[in-house]
Design an enzyme around this catalytic site. Structure first.
Site, PDB file in Angstrom:
ATOM      1  N   CYS A  78     -59.368 -43.392  -4.856  1.00 51.17           N
ATOM      2  CA  CYS A  78     -60.428 -42.396  -4.676  1.00 51.17           C
ATOM      3  C   CYS A  78     -60.219 -41.186  -5.595  1.00 51.17           C
ATOM      4  CB  CYS A  78     -60.549 -42.026  -3.209  1.00 51.17           C
ATOM      5  SG  CYS A  78     -62.184 -41.384  -2.828  1.00 51.17           S
ATOM      6  N   HIS A 173     -59.990 -46.726   0.219  1.00 49.97           N
ATOM      7  CA  HIS A 173     -58.694 -46.292   0.756  1.00 49.97           C
ATOM      8  C   HIS A 173     -58.004 -47.408   1.544  1.00 49.97           C
ATOM      9  CE1 HIS A 173     -59.127 -41.878   0.111  1.00 49.97           C
ATOM     10  NE2 HIS A 173     -60.408 -42.133   0.228  1.00 49.97           N
ATOM     11  N   GLU A 175     -55.011 -47.608   2.257  1.00 50.07           N
ATOM     12  CA  GLU A 175     -53.953 -46.985   3.079  1.00 50.07           C
ATOM     13  C   GLU A 175     -54.484 -46.538   4.439  1.00 50.07           C
ATOM     14  OE1 GLU A 175     -55.496 -45.675   0.584  1.00 50.07           O
ATOM     15  OE2 GLU A 175     -55.927 -43.563   0.968  1.00 50.07           O
TER      16      GLU A 175
HETATM   17  N1  GLN Z   1     -64.854 -36.644  -3.497  1.00 45.58           N
HETATM   18  C1  GLN Z   1     -63.456 -36.458  -3.759  1.00 45.58           C
HETATM   19  C2  GLN Z   1     -63.224 -35.932  -5.161  1.00 45.58           C
HETATM   20  O1  GLN Z   1     -64.100 -35.799  -5.918  1.00 45.58           O
HETATM   21  C3  GLN Z   1     -62.677 -37.748  -3.555  1.00 45.58           C
HETATM   22  C4  GLN Z   1     -62.690 -38.117  -2.083  1.00 45.58           C
HETATM   23  C5  GLN Z   1     -61.505 -38.931  -1.667  1.00 45.58           C
HETATM   24  O2  GLN Z   1     -60.469 -38.980  -2.306  1.00 45.58           O
HETATM   25  N2  GLN Z   1     -61.640 -39.526  -0.492  1.00 45.58           N
HETATM   26  O3  GLN Z   1     -62.109 -35.650  -5.503  1.00 45.58           O
END
Ligand code: GLN
Length: 189
Positions: A78, A173, A175
């Protein structure tokens, strides 16, 4: 083999718990000297602009890039995937970043009405059974370079996991689930 987990901000503890469950030694990475003690690195989810600023503040960007160039396996989930992309759409122009993988990360690609959701989809390189994917204000990956392989796509074709040699990026994710397969995939890279 010690797996480093970048522990500046975000859900690094969940990665740590998953790896401890698998039985792999882990180390929280906060300073350049910690990088010398790990053979792999995970960049967790969180807030990519914050993690980027902290990476720059602690002098981690160049040492980390050097290790990855030498072949150290690295995985971003992410926000971590955003930090690994060479190009970021809908980011902040001044956002420090690692810019490692030849791809574009489109931040917050799912808009406000679909900020968080879960789906089950197969991932190339796993055993074929679908993986539970948890998306939280997630990015998608676009404009992959020719040596970047898409590993998972949504039904509409958008790419949510990709690999380039020793570098892995997932928009979801693993995890936050009990499924260890994505972590085991990374450990075999
Ligand atoms: N929207 C977040 C970002 O731009 C990422 C979200 C996440 O890691 N769950 O960093």
């Amino acid at each position: 083999m010690t797996v480093g987990i970048l522990a500046l901000q975000g859900d690094f503890r969940e990665h740590e718990e998953m790896l401890q469950r698998i039985g792999v030694p882990t180390l929280q990475v906060r300073l350049p000297k910690h990088l010398d003690q790990v053979e792999r690195l995970i960049i967790p989810g969180g807030e990519s602009t914050t993690i980027g600023k902290l990476l720059a503040m602690y002098g981690l960007i160049e040492p980390l890039r050097a290790r990855v160039r030498e072949g150290m396996p690295i995985w971003g989930t992410c926000a971590g995937a955003i930090l690994m992309a060479q190009r970021i759409v809908d980011g902040r122009a001044d956002q420090p970043s690692l810019r490692l993988m030849d791809m574009t990360a489109r931040r917050n690609a799912f808009g406000s009405q679909l900020e968080s959701f879960e789906i089950d989809l197969p991932v190339e390189g796993l055993d074929g059974k679908p993986l539970r994917m948890v998306f939280i204000r997630a990015p998608v990956l676009e404009d992959l370079g020719h040596d970047v392989t898409p590993l998972a796509r949504l039904a509409d074709g958008r790419i949510v996991a990709a690999r380039q040699a020793n570098m892995l990026a997932t928009c979801f994710h693993p995890e936050l689930t009990s499924d260890e397969r994505m972590h085991r995939y990374f450990l075999e890279m």
